[in-house]
Design a protein around this motif. Structure first.
Motif, PDB file in Angstrom:
ATOM      1  N   ARG A  16       0.833  -1.200   0.000  1.00 23.64           N
ATOM      2  CA  ARG A  16       0.000   0.000   0.000  1.00 23.64           C
ATOM      3  C   ARG A  16       0.874   1.259   0.000  1.00 23.64           C
ATOM      4  O   ARG A  16       0.638   2.194  -0.761  1.00 23.64           O
ATOM      5  N   GLN A  17       1.912   1.272   0.838  1.00 23.53           N
ATOM      6  CA  GLN A  17       2.797   2.429   0.898  1.00 23.53           C
ATOM      7  C   GLN A  17       3.535   2.647  -0.423  1.00 23.53           C
ATOM      8  O   GLN A  17       3.714   3.784  -0.862  1.00 23.53           O
ATOM      9  N   ARG A  19       2.493   1.559  -3.442  1.00 28.32           N
ATOM     10  CA  ARG A  19       1.472   1.928  -4.432  1.00 28.32           C
ATOM     11  C   ARG A  19       1.075   3.399  -4.289  1.00 28.32           C
ATOM     12  O   ARG A  19       0.915   4.118  -5.266  1.00 28.32           O
ATOM     13  N   ASP A  20       0.925   3.864  -3.032  1.00 28.46           N
ATOM     14  CA  ASP A  20       0.526   5.243  -2.762  1.00 28.46           C
ATOM     15  C   ASP A  20       1.703   6.215  -2.825  1.00 28.46           C
ATOM     16  O   ASP A  20       1.544   7.395  -2.526  1.00 28.46           O
ATOM     17  N   GLN A  21       2.858   5.720  -3.168  1.00 28.68           N
ATOM     18  CA  GLN A  21       4.098   6.494  -3.286  1.00 28.68           C
ATOM     19  C   GLN A  21       4.489   7.179  -1.974  1.00 28.68           C
ATOM     20  O   GLN A  21       5.122   8.224  -1.975  1.00 28.68           O
TER      21      GLN A  21
END
Length: 138
Positions: A16-17, A19-21
């Motif tokens: 998630r981190q 992917r969310d940059q």
């Protein structure tokens, strides 16, 4: 909570981190992740490669995988170090396992894991390996 669920939670958070940059892996981080993924693959391989192995060998391979995580951890800082540190912590029950009978002497608190626990640990390491392998390409 079993180590498989803990590793899955860590992996989901890391993905998630990324992917969310929020977490951008440096080239050095990607290199360490690739090496760690290769080392984990060499240690635990596929489920089929573990079938029929004596428990002593399975435990040896699990300890090799934990050592690979620790070695990777020693070479990084920041989010990848935090991720690997949490993964190593999740895998620490492996350090308290024994494959040999206790006999008459002390075991220093070591316990014999069940076959299910061996499989869960191997699967957790494979999940960690897949995530580290993906991090090197992303």
């Amino acid at each position: 909570m079993g180590m498989g669920k803990v590793i899955e939670g860590l992996v989901e958070e890391a993905e998630r981190q990324i992917r969310d940059q929020v977490w951008e892996l440096s080239p050095a981080d990607r290199s360490v992740a690739a090496k760690a993924a290769a080392d984990l693959d060499a240690a635990v391989g596929t489920p089929q490669s573990r079938q029929g192995l004596p428990e002593v060998e399975r435990l040896e391979h699990l300890r090799e995988a934990l050592a690979a995580v620790a070695i990777a951890l020693a070479h990084v800082h920041g989010p990848l170090a935090w991720f690997l540190g949490a993964a190593a912590t999740a895998l620490t029950p492996i350090l308290h396992w024994r494959a040999l009978p206790a006999g008459e002497g002390p075991t220093f608190g070591a316990v014999q894991p069940t076959l299910h626990e061996y499989t869960e640990a191997e699967d957790a390491i494979r999940r960690l390996r897949r995530t580290l392998a993906a991090a090197r390409v992303g």
